[in-house]
Write a protein that holds these residues in place. Structure first.
Motif, PDB file in Angstrom:
ATOM      1  N   GLY A 266     -18.003  -5.267  -8.483  1.00  0.00           N
ATOM      2  CA  GLY A 266     -18.611  -6.411  -8.046  1.00  0.00           C
ATOM      3  C   GLY A 266     -18.372  -8.401  -8.133  1.00  0.00           C
ATOM      4  N   TYR A 267     -17.914  -8.854  -9.001  1.00  0.00           N
ATOM      5  CA  TYR A 267     -16.902 -10.069  -8.784  1.00  0.00           C
ATOM      6  C   TYR A 267     -16.212 -10.186  -8.376  1.00  0.00           C
ATOM      7  N   GLN A 268     -15.509  -9.120  -7.770  1.00  0.00           N
ATOM      8  CA  GLN A 268     -13.821  -8.937  -6.736  1.00  0.00           C
ATOM      9  C   GLN A 268     -14.848  -9.477  -5.194  1.00  0.00           C
ATOM     10  N   THR A 269     -15.836  -8.449  -5.127  1.00  0.00           N
ATOM     11  CA  THR A 269     -16.829  -8.693  -3.683  1.00  0.00           C
ATOM     12  C   THR A 269     -17.141  -9.884  -3.944  1.00  0.00           C
ATOM     13  N   LEU A 270     -17.575 -10.642  -4.670  1.00  0.00           N
ATOM     14  CA  LEU A 270     -18.261 -11.715  -4.846  1.00  0.00           C
ATOM     15  C   LEU A 270     -16.937 -13.202  -4.440  1.00  0.00           C
ATOM     16  N   ARG A 271     -16.003 -12.672  -4.688  1.00  0.00           N
ATOM     17  CA  ARG A 271     -15.153 -14.058  -5.076  1.00  0.00           C
ATOM     18  C   ARG A 271     -14.907 -13.030  -3.140  1.00  0.00           C
ATOM     19  N   THR A 272     -14.301 -12.707  -2.796  1.00  0.00           N
ATOM     20  CA  THR A 272     -14.262 -12.793  -1.071  1.00  0.00           C
ATOM     21  C   THR A 272     -14.876 -12.693  -0.156  1.00  0.00           C
ATOM     22  N   ASP A 273     -16.506 -12.141  -0.448  1.00  0.00           N
ATOM     23  CA  ASP A 273     -17.566 -11.988   0.814  1.00  0.00           C
ATOM     24  C   ASP A 273     -17.691 -13.408   0.304  1.00  0.00           C
ATOM     25  N   GLY A 274     -17.994 -13.852  -0.459  1.00  0.00           N
ATOM     26  CA  GLY A 274     -18.340 -15.471  -0.473  1.00  0.00           C
ATOM     27  C   GLY A 274     -20.058 -14.878  -1.177  1.00  0.00           C
ATOM     28  N   PHE A 275     -20.526 -16.119  -1.755  1.00  0.00           N
ATOM     29  CA  PHE A 275     -22.091 -15.423  -2.501  1.00  0.00           C
ATOM     30  C   PHE A 275     -23.394 -14.888  -2.015  1.00  0.00           C
ATOM     31  N   LYS A 276     -23.551 -13.997  -2.081  1.00  0.00           N
ATOM     32  CA  LYS A 276     -24.411 -13.280  -1.556  1.00  0.00           C
ATOM     33  C   LYS A 276     -25.745 -12.904  -2.722  1.00  0.00           C
ATOM     34  N   TRP A 277     -27.114 -13.018  -2.895  1.00  0.00           N
ATOM     35  CA  TRP A 277     -27.825 -12.242  -4.145  1.00  0.00           C
ATOM     36  C   TRP A 277     -28.162 -11.407  -3.730  1.00  0.00           C
ATOM     37  N   ILE A 278     -28.263 -10.397  -3.190  1.00  0.00           N
ATOM     38  CA  ILE A 278     -28.194  -8.671  -3.122  1.00  0.00           C
ATOM     39  C   ILE A 278     -26.718  -8.132  -4.883  1.00  0.00           C
TER      40      ILE A 278
END
Length: 95
Positions: free
Chosen positions: A58-70
């Motif tokens: 999830g951390y890696q996804t937030l870093r690559t895709d940007g900030f999203k709430w879900i």
């Protein structure tokens, strides 16, 4: 399967396992638990590892895709569940 969905799967698996560990660790009148101690420890460790992996992905996804709430909520729930399972495992361990 996309790896970005793994935190959601980890939370979906972690919440029922949390109930299993909490309900299974209740002591009876004679001091025994509803589930065997080794089973409770294995479930707690498995769930902690799965949620740690979910938090990392999830951390890696937030870093690559940007900030999203879900994804942020799933990542935070994975972190909280991993900590809770680790603390439950430590609490269950006989000293």
């Amino acid at each position: 399967m996309k790896t970005a969905r793994f935190p959601m799967i980890a939370v979906g698996l972690g919440l029922p396992l949390l109930l299993v560990v909490i309900i299974g660790s209740k002591n009876d009148a004679d001091g025994t638990t509803a589930l065997p101690l080794l089973t409770l420890l294995i479930v707690a460790e498995f769930a902690a590892v799965v949620n740690l992996i979910g938090a990392y992905i999830g951390y890696q996804t937030l870093r690559t895709d940007g900030f999203k709430w879900i994804p942020l909520a799933n990542t935070l729930l994975c972190v909280l569940l991993a900590v809770e399972f680790a603390l439950l495992g430590i609490d269950l361990w006989p000293l």
